[in-house]
Scaffold this motif. Structure first.
Motif, PDB file in Angstrom:
ATOM      1  N   GLY A  58      -5.305  -6.601  -1.569  1.00  0.00           N
ATOM      2  CA  GLY A  58      -4.538  -5.470  -2.103  1.00  0.00           C
ATOM      3  C   GLY A  58      -5.239  -4.722  -3.222  1.00  0.00           C
ATOM      4  O   GLY A  58      -4.617  -3.951  -3.938  1.00  0.00           O
ATOM      5  N   LYS A  99       1.878  24.144 -13.834  1.00  0.00           N
ATOM      6  CA  LYS A  99       1.874  24.540 -12.426  1.00  0.00           C
ATOM      7  C   LYS A  99       3.206  25.207 -12.117  1.00  0.00           C
ATOM      8  O   LYS A  99       4.258  24.577 -12.216  1.00  0.00           O
ATOM      9  CB  LYS A  99       1.719  23.316 -11.517  1.00  0.00           C
ATOM     10  N   LYS A 110      -6.845  -1.219  -7.714  1.00  0.00           N
ATOM     11  CA  LYS A 110      -5.919  -1.788  -8.687  1.00  0.00           C
ATOM     12  C   LYS A 110      -6.663  -2.189  -9.946  1.00  0.00           C
ATOM     13  O   LYS A 110      -6.265  -1.886 -11.047  1.00  0.00           O
ATOM     14  CB  LYS A 110      -5.239  -3.006  -8.073  1.00  0.00           C
ATOM     15  N   GLU A 142      -2.649  10.615 -16.815  1.00  0.00           N
ATOM     16  CA  GLU A 142      -1.442  10.348 -16.046  1.00  0.00           C
ATOM     17  C   GLU A 142      -1.781  10.111 -14.567  1.00  0.00           C
ATOM     18  O   GLU A 142      -1.760  11.035 -13.768  1.00  0.00           O
ATOM     19  CB  GLU A 142      -0.454  11.505 -16.206  1.00  0.00           C
ATOM     20  N   VAL A 143      -2.117   8.876 -14.225  1.00  0.00           N
ATOM     21  CA  VAL A 143      -2.369   8.519 -12.820  1.00  0.00           C
ATOM     22  C   VAL A 143      -1.628   7.228 -12.510  1.00  0.00           C
ATOM     23  O   VAL A 143      -1.385   6.422 -13.399  1.00  0.00           O
ATOM     24  CB  VAL A 143      -3.876   8.305 -12.515  1.00  0.00           C
ATOM     25  N   SER A 144      -1.278   7.040 -11.228  1.00  0.00           N
ATOM     26  CA  SER A 144      -0.514   5.849 -10.867  1.00  0.00           C
ATOM     27  C   SER A 144      -1.445   4.647 -10.702  1.00  0.00           C
ATOM     28  O   SER A 144      -1.127   3.542 -11.089  1.00  0.00           O
ATOM     29  CB  SER A 144       0.255   6.097  -9.587  1.00  0.00           C
ATOM     30  N   ASN A 145      -2.600   4.885 -10.108  1.00  0.00           N
ATOM     31  CA  ASN A 145      -3.563   3.814  -9.879  1.00  0.00           C
ATOM     32  C   ASN A 145      -4.907   4.171 -10.480  1.00  0.00           C
ATOM     33  O   ASN A 145      -5.297   5.327 -10.440  1.00  0.00           O
ATOM     34  CB  ASN A 145      -3.762   3.610  -8.378  1.00  0.00           C
ATOM     35  N   LYS A 168      -1.468   5.442 -18.158  1.00  0.00           N
ATOM     36  CA  LYS A 168      -1.171   5.130 -19.559  1.00  0.00           C
ATOM     37  C   LYS A 168      -0.226   3.940 -19.664  1.00  0.00           C
ATOM     38  O   LYS A 168       0.573   3.715 -18.792  1.00  0.00           O
ATOM     39  CB  LYS A 168      -0.536   6.357 -20.214  1.00  0.00           C
ATOM     40  N   THR A 183      -2.671  19.512 -18.983  1.00  0.00           N
ATOM     41  CA  THR A 183      -3.233  20.596 -19.781  1.00  0.00           C
ATOM     42  C   THR A 183      -2.756  21.931 -19.222  1.00  0.00           C
ATOM     43  O   THR A 183      -2.416  22.853 -19.943  1.00  0.00           O
ATOM     44  CB  THR A 183      -4.777  20.583 -19.703  1.00  0.00           C
ATOM     45  N   GLN A 184      -2.773  22.005 -17.877  1.00  0.00           N
ATOM     46  CA  GLN A 184      -2.417  23.255 -17.227  1.00  0.00           C
ATOM     47  C   GLN A 184      -1.016  23.163 -16.626  1.00  0.00           C
ATOM     48  O   GLN A 184      -0.647  22.132 -16.077  1.00  0.00           O
ATOM     49  CB  GLN A 184      -3.422  23.537 -16.108  1.00  0.00           C
ATOM     50  N   TYR A 205      -9.427  -5.389   0.658  1.00  0.00           N
ATOM     51  CA  TYR A 205      -8.237  -4.809   1.288  1.00  0.00           C
ATOM     52  C   TYR A 205      -7.131  -5.855   1.390  1.00  0.00           C
ATOM     53  O   TYR A 205      -5.990  -5.617   1.009  1.00  0.00           O
ATOM     54  CB  TYR A 205      -8.588  -4.262   2.674  1.00  0.00           C
ATOM     55  N   ASN A 249      -9.370  24.183 -17.373  1.00  0.00           N
ATOM     56  CA  ASN A 249      -8.136  23.408 -17.592  1.00  0.00           C
ATOM     57  C   ASN A 249      -7.689  22.671 -16.341  1.00  0.00           C
ATOM     58  O   ASN A 249      -7.180  21.560 -16.407  1.00  0.00           O
ATOM     59  CB  ASN A 249      -6.995  24.331 -18.034  1.00  0.00           C
ATOM     60  N   MET A 250      -7.857  23.317 -15.190  1.00  0.00           N
ATOM     61  CA  MET A 250      -7.456  22.695 -13.935  1.00  0.00           C
ATOM     62  C   MET A 250      -8.269  21.413 -13.716  1.00  0.00           C
ATOM     63  O   MET A 250      -7.712  20.380 -13.349  1.00  0.00           O
ATOM     64  CB  MET A 250      -7.676  23.681 -12.794  1.00  0.00           C
ATOM     65  N   LYS A 288      -1.618  17.017  -9.298  1.00  0.00           N
ATOM     66  CA  LYS A 288      -0.574  17.775  -9.988  1.00  0.00           C
ATOM     67  C   LYS A 288      -0.107  18.995  -9.183  1.00  0.00           C
ATOM     68  O   LYS A 288       1.072  19.311  -9.165  1.00  0.00           O
ATOM     69  CB  LYS A 288      -1.078  18.238 -11.358  1.00  0.00           C
ATOM     70  N   GLU A 302       4.157   6.045  -5.033  1.00  0.00           N
ATOM     71  CA  GLU A 302       4.084   6.177  -6.489  1.00  0.00           C
ATOM     72  C   GLU A 302       2.921   7.079  -6.925  1.00  0.00           C
ATOM     73  O   GLU A 302       2.926   7.604  -8.037  1.00  0.00           O
ATOM     74  CB  GLU A 302       3.958   4.808  -7.146  1.00  0.00           C
ATOM     75  N   LYS A 327       2.325  11.686  -7.942  1.00  0.00           N
ATOM     76  CA  LYS A 327       2.098  12.537  -9.122  1.00  0.00           C
ATOM     77  C   LYS A 327       0.608  12.722  -9.467  1.00  0.00           C
ATOM     78  O   LYS A 327       0.276  13.508 -10.338  1.00  0.00           O
ATOM     79  CB  LYS A 327       2.825  11.948 -10.334  1.00  0.00           C
ATOM     80  N   ASP A 328      -0.263  12.018  -8.754  1.00  0.00           N
ATOM     81  CA  ASP A 328      -1.679  12.067  -9.128  1.00  0.00           C
ATOM     82  C   ASP A 328      -2.298  13.448  -8.953  1.00  0.00           C
ATOM     83  O   ASP A 328      -3.099  13.881  -9.759  1.00  0.00           O
ATOM     84  CB  ASP A 328      -2.490  11.027  -8.346  1.00  0.00           C
ATOM     85  N   ASN A 355       0.823  -1.215   0.000  1.00  0.00           N
ATOM     86  CA  ASN A 355       0.000   0.000   0.000  1.00  0.00           C
ATOM     87  C   ASN A 355       0.854   1.261   0.000  1.00  0.00           C
ATOM     88  O   ASN A 355       0.590   2.206  -0.731  1.00  0.00           O
ATOM     89  CB  ASN A 355      -0.904   0.028   1.235  1.00  0.00           C
ATOM     90  N   ASP A 394      -9.648  19.679 -16.035  1.00  0.00           N
ATOM     91  CA  ASP A 394      -9.272  18.711 -17.072  1.00  0.00           C
ATOM     92  C   ASP A 394      -8.129  17.818 -16.633  1.00  0.00           C
ATOM     93  O   ASP A 394      -8.001  16.681 -17.082  1.00  0.00           O
ATOM     94  CB  ASP A 394      -8.836  19.466 -18.348  1.00  0.00           C
ATOM     95  N   ASP A 395      -7.260  18.337 -15.765  1.00  0.00           N
ATOM     96  CA  ASP A 395      -6.120  17.557 -15.290  1.00  0.00           C
ATOM     97  C   ASP A 395      -6.458  16.772 -14.034  1.00  0.00           C
ATOM     98  O   ASP A 395      -5.595  16.133 -13.450  1.00  0.00           O
ATOM     99  CB  ASP A 395      -4.936  18.501 -14.978  1.00  0.00           C
ATOM    100  N   ILE A 414      -7.877  -2.549  -2.815  1.00  0.00           N
ATOM    101  CA  ILE A 414      -8.117  -1.165  -2.395  1.00  0.00           C
ATOM    102  C   ILE A 414      -7.314  -0.858  -1.132  1.00  0.00           C
ATOM    103  O   ILE A 414      -6.953  -1.765  -0.375  1.00  0.00           O
ATOM    104  CB  ILE A 414      -9.613  -0.852  -2.124  1.00  0.00           C
ATOM    105  N   MET A 415      -7.036   0.414  -0.921  1.00  0.00           N
ATOM    106  CA  MET A 415      -6.262   0.815   0.248  1.00  0.00           C
ATOM    107  C   MET A 415      -7.096   1.566   1.264  1.00  0.00           C
ATOM    108  O   MET A 415      -6.812   1.559   2.441  1.00  0.00           O
ATOM    109  CB  MET A 415      -5.118   1.716  -0.183  1.00  0.00           C
TER     110      MET A 415
END
Lengths: 425, 424
Positions: B301, A259, B327, B252-255, B424, A256-257, B298, B145-146, A151, A145, A148-149, A139, B148-149, B303-304
């Motif tokens: 593994g 920072k 996951k 762009e996300v880790s999980n 990705k 997109t934006q 849990y 835009n904010m 931003k 990791e 970065k989620d 966990n 959107d990310d 969900i956290m």
């Protein structure tokens, strides 16, 4: 509202806040250790393992059942950097006995429960349960990791890292994946025991509680009785500041934006200068009538978010703007101009008065927010300061324009960080 | 003034509808320094097609007008921005737009009445110019835009698109850069004049006040205006079925981040509170921290942390949202389906039901810890046709049998959707 601090043993303190402003009692246990590369990951991992089970409630399911039975008491734990200290924080909130449908002593149960979680974890063969260590390591890896989620948070975190390269404050509070892989449950348990012997422990109880009753309940707890007095190692907050050559860091990501974050240092070690810095920051980027909000957002229409924060324990200011990628130069220029303007004395009396009023108002809010109040007293504890709200207000009230301008001339841009898109357009 | 007292949480609500149509609610809290005022209009992002009082033709708005208007309300003819003025009074002021309402608020210790002056003044005196409308497009463009990310927001809005075909809840509250480019000053005035009539608004104030004195102070700050006729709001007829079951997107996300939704029928105001309580209990029984499914997910593994469990509704829509990080979100869906099936076949477990009911009681009491939360809750509930105290009143009416029935009605596989944003 009444605050009292009581030494339970050397290095262990009970802080009591008597207040009838809330429906709840809030308990907190803070464990403070020096921030060190070799320990950060272990401490972050310990925080999540303790949540998994105790000797009398060996699974998290059992802990949850117990909390639900206490009319939905909420337990939370977290980890934080405060100056060069690493703090593991545990909270337990219950509704006050006055609002229960039937009479029962929820406070006593709550104190038992939080101590049980912090001081009496479930073990096997004199170590943490392997299953829990493995599960929580996975966990924690995801949390590290997942940095970065978000931003905006990521950009701030990265700016701090660059600013405090190879210094304790540059460490990530959740630790590092490579260190995580080296941890085994036996050593981790040993470290936990050692930590409990040496670290600073602060217990907070806030709510409609008699002080004598609180002291008695804490002192009678077998978990507290088992702890030895200790000479604690903490690092008094508010003295460090890196000295770097100004640098610019650009990092690409699929965003997109853009920072933009500017890390500013203040070249002053004087404790009193912190109140001036707070006023300075509010003028620069503290709210809707600050220079940054007015010039970056309202006048130039470059951003939705534009402002700055003063991080008191490290005496830094962080400027943050969310902007169109192509407006980087423009936004940076306007930001620098605001910093320059204050240096040259371009501060009006209204700006100064507005800033003070904003700060004083947030000071007045403190006793009306239960967790903010605990955070305030804990901040005082780490800064080894004893300032009442009234004294605090007075300090802000006394700040003059000359002092702000003087301080502005000690402000340096240390690091400029920009999170930009892959195409850079 | 009408007084409603709740003995469980020991609070009183004073309420009155003023002559000009403004509804005022006051919840006094002795001994607090913090004071909070919020005024809202029953106008949100979904109200984008209407016939104004006295007119016969429908008026259709581009997406994002309610939110745009929220930004522009602070503009004043004398050139002073009300947000700046409020900030300089030392109060913390803000505004927000939701699907069904827009609200303007401030939090103060000192200068409460000066701030109330300013709030009531800018709400009643709009000032839009071609120039100030154009300027705002850049700022709101950055706000869009904010979002959107923000993978969480993306997942949410995709879930809305999966559930709703025609209901405008499936559009972004802020609109798009393209849609807001069509907004002009005339459109803002038209919308303002229709929806910001005081008879369409509610003011809630919380803090250490004498309600009678405070009410008089509020009355002093009201500008005379004619009561208006009814606004005819035009909503497309929404099908009962969902549009599509799943949508996956990469960012762009880790999980992976997920939202599971259950589309529900629009509710009767009289029974919605009871139903809401039952749904909350069921959700915690299914995926709360002490549930079997949570434990399993849990330990494997998947969900956290416990997913967020919500029931969102207004007079135009209703749905359940389960949102979190996992996951493999598909596994959460499978586990959830199993748990629902199991409870449907065997009935909800009684002991577990009673325990979660106890927990929910504590949750409702805790809502009254902070005055800003209290005021916002009463405001949001009011626009849904609900009085917030009802949750504590209806609480005891919710039986296991009733919850079993709601489970069968609402938690169905044919109205379930899953929206995922993964790396990705």
């Amino acid at each position: 509202m009444d605050y009292q601090k009581q030494e339970i043993k050397e290095g262990i303190h009970l802080h009591m806040i008597q207040t009838n402003r809330f429906k709840t009692n809030l308990l907190a246990v803070f464990i403070t250790t020096p921030l060190l590369q070799q320990n950060v990951t272990k401490e972050a991992l310990i925080a999540s393992i303790l949540r998994r089970g105790t000797k009398t409630m060996p699974t998290s399911e059992q802990i949850s059942i117990k909390l639900e039975e206490m009319y939905g008491a909420t337990f939370d734990c977290g980890i934080e950097k405060i100056g060069d200290n690493h703090v593991i924080k545990f909270y337990l909130e219950t509704i006050n006995d006055e609002f229960l449908p039937q009479k029962e002593d929820i406070l006593e149960k709550a104190i038992d429960t939080i101590f049980e979680i912090v001081f009496n974890p479930v073990t096997e063969n004199e170590q943490f349960k392997k299953e829990y260590v493995e599960g929580e390591s996975k966990n924690l890896k995801q949390i590290i990791e997942g940095k970065k989620d978000n931003k905006s948070k990521y950009a701030l975190e990265r700016c701090i890292e660059e600013m405090y390269k190879d210094m304790p404050y540059g460490l990530y509070k959740f630790g590092y994946v490579e260190d995580l892989e080296k941890i085994n449950s036996k050593e981790l348990y040993e470290y936990y025991k050692q930590m409990l012997k040496q670290c600073k422990i602060d217990i907070f109880i806030s709510g409609q509680i008699e002080n004598e009753q609180a002291i008695e309940k804490v002192q009678n707890s077998e978990y507290i009785n088992n702890l030895e007095p200790r000479e604690v190692k903490i690092i008094k907050t508010g003295v460090l500041a890196p000295k770097n050559e100004p640098k610019v860091i650009k990092e690409e990501m699929d965003v997109t934006q853009g920072k933009l974050v500017l890390g500013l240092t203040i070249d002053s070690k004087d404790v009193e200068s912190k109140y001036i810095a707070l006023v300075y920051n509010t003028i620069l980027g503290g709210g809707a009538n600050s220079k940054l909000f007015q010039n970056v957002r309202e006048k130039a229409s470059l951003a939705y978010t534009a402002g700055s924060n003063y991080v008191r324990p490290i005496n830094n200011i962080y400027v943050r703007c969310g902007i169109e990628i192509k407006n980087y130069e423009k936004a940076l220029e306007i930001t620098k101009q605001q910093i320059e303007d204050i240096k040259c004395g371009k501060v009006t009396d209204t700006e100064l008065e507005n800033a003070k009023r904003t700060i004083i108002s947030t000071i007045k809010f403190i006793p009306d927010e239960q967790d903010t109040q605990i955070t305030y007293y804990f901040g005082q504890e780490l800064a080894q300061n004893k300032l009442t709200f009234e004294e605090y207000e007075k300090k802000i009230e006394n700040v003059t324009k000359e002092q702000v301008i003087q301080l502005a001339n000690k402000v340096n841009i240390d690091t400029i960080y920009f999170l930009t898109s892959k195409e850079g357009k | 003034m009408q007084i409603i007292e709740n003995l469980k949480v020991k609070e009183k609500l004073y309420t009155e509808k003023l002559e000009n149509g403004l509804t005022v609610m006051i919840i006094p809290k002795k001994g607090l320094q913090k004071k909070y005022a919020i005024i809202g209009t029953n106008f949100g992002s979904i109200d984008n097609n209407f016939i104004a009082p006295g007119e016969s033709e429908p008026y259709k708005l581009p997406n994002g007008v309610a939110h745009f208007l929220e930004h522009k309300m602070f503009e004043q003819e004398n050139g002073v921005n009300s947000l700046d003025r409020l900030t300089s009074l030392g109060v913390d002021a803000n505004a927000y737009t939701t699907n069904d309402h827009t609200a303007y608020l401030f939090e103060a210790t000192d200068n409460f009445y000066e701030a109330l002056d300013e709030l009531m003044d800018y709400i009643q005196k709009p000032y839009f110019t071609d120039e100030n409308v154009e300027k705002e497009k850049g700022i709101i463009g950055q706000e869009i835009n904010m979002y959107d990310d923000d993978p969480g927001w993306k997942t949410y809005i995709n879930a809305m698109e999966l559930m709703y075909k025609d209901n405008p809840i499936n559009i972004d509250i802020a609109g798009s850069i393209e849609s807001i480019s069509k907004i002009n000053k005339e459109m803002l005035y038209k919308t303002y004049n229709t929806f910001y009539n005081l008879s369409n608004m509610l003011l809630v104030i919380c803090g250490d006040f004498e309600p009678e004195i405070l009410l008089e102070e509020v009355k002093k700050r009201i500008i005379k205006q004619d009561k208006q006729g009814e606004i005819k709001r035009i909503y497309p007829k929404e099908q009962e079925e969902i549009v599509q079951q799943e949508k996956y997107e990469t960012m762009e996300v880790s999980n992976p981040i997920f939202v599971i939704g259950f589309k529900d029928k629009v509710n009767d105001e009289k029974t919605v509170v009871k139903k809401h309580i039952a749904i909350e209990i069921i959700l915690y029984m299914l995926l709360g921290k002490s549930s079997k499914s949570y434990k399993k997910l849990y330990e494997e593994g998947e969900i956290m942390v416990q997913p967020d469990l919500d029931y969102e509704f207004s007079k135009q829509y209703a749905h359940i949202l389960i949102s979190g990080t996992a996951k493999e979100p598909k596994k959460i869906v499978d586990e959830l389906k199993n748990a629902i099936k199991n409870y449907k076949e065997n009935g909800l477990d009684n002991e577990h039901f009673l325990r979660i009911k106890k927990k929910i009681y504590g949750d409702y009491i805790m809502e009254y810890n902070d005055i800003s939360n209290i005021a916002r809750m009463f405001l949001a509930d009011y626009f849904k046709g609900v009085n917030s105290f009802d949750y504590l009143e209806e609480y005891s009416q919710v039986t296991k049998e009733y919850a079993d029935q709601i489970l069968k009605e609402v938690f169905r596989e044919d109205n379930m959707v899953i929206s995922v944003v993964k790396g990705k």
